[in-house]
Design a protein around this motif. Sequence first.
Motif, PDB file in Angstrom:
ATOM      1  N   VAL A 130      -2.209  14.175  -6.028  1.00 15.66           N
ATOM      2  CA  VAL A 130      -1.403  13.176  -5.717  1.00 15.66           C
ATOM      3  C   VAL A 130      -1.271  13.188  -4.068  1.00 15.66           C
ATOM      4  N   ASN A 153       4.488   2.558  -6.493  1.00 12.57           N
ATOM      5  CA  ASN A 153       4.737   2.212  -5.334  1.00 12.57           C
ATOM      6  C   ASN A 153       5.941   2.687  -4.710  1.00 12.57           C
ATOM      7  N   TYR A 210      -0.463   8.094  -4.603  1.00 12.38           N
ATOM      8  CA  TYR A 210      -1.820   7.580  -5.357  1.00 12.38           C
ATOM      9  C   TYR A 210      -2.387   8.906  -5.838  1.00 12.38           C
ATOM     10  N   PRO A 266      -9.760   2.678  -3.572  1.00 13.42           N
ATOM     11  CA  PRO A 266     -10.380   2.947  -5.099  1.00 13.42           C
ATOM     12  C   PRO A 266     -12.043   2.995  -4.949  1.00 13.42           C
ATOM     13  N   TRP A 318      -9.257   6.656  -5.775  1.00 14.45           N
ATOM     14  CA  TRP A 318      -7.614   6.805  -5.805  1.00 14.45           C
ATOM     15  C   TRP A 318      -7.183   5.600  -6.429  1.00 14.45           C
ATOM     16  N   VAL A 319      -6.109   5.921  -7.398  1.00 10.58           N
ATOM     17  CA  VAL A 319      -5.345   4.924  -7.970  1.00 10.58           C
ATOM     18  C   VAL A 319      -4.093   4.953  -7.424  1.00 10.58           C
ATOM     19  N   MET A 320      -3.151   3.991  -7.240  1.00 13.58           N
ATOM     20  CA  MET A 320      -1.745   3.994  -6.867  1.00 13.58           C
ATOM     21  C   MET A 320      -1.236   4.171  -8.413  1.00 13.58           C
ATOM     22  N   SER A 357      -6.103  11.036  -7.469  1.00  8.71           N
ATOM     23  CA  SER A 357      -7.202  11.063  -7.555  1.00  8.71           C
ATOM     24  C   SER A 357      -7.606  12.228  -8.979  1.00  8.71           C
ATOM     25  N   LYS A 388       0.813  -1.311  -0.115  1.00 10.99           N
ATOM     26  CA  LYS A 388      -0.105  -0.113   0.176  1.00 10.99           C
ATOM     27  C   LYS A 388       0.927   1.265  -0.051  1.00 10.99           C
TER      28      LYS A 388
END
Length: 73
Positions: free
Chosen positions: A19, A39, A11, A31, A34-36, A13, A7
Amino acid sequence: MPLDPSKVGIYFSAKEKKVVRITSPYWVPEPPDWVMVTNAPNETLTRVRELIKEKNLLGNPSDVTWGTLPVQE
């Protein structure tokens, strides 16, 4: 509560064009809002914008800025 290492990251939006950098379990974006993007939590905003464009998450990511984490009570 320990943070699942999968996690950790940055991320995005699309709705907010923001971010956020996640490195602790304080708040983890969910989600579909929000999308990663990556990492790698230490990426620069310039690189994050490139990744957003590469992943077709936003047509023109030049408006994307850093956001802030929500206040948890």
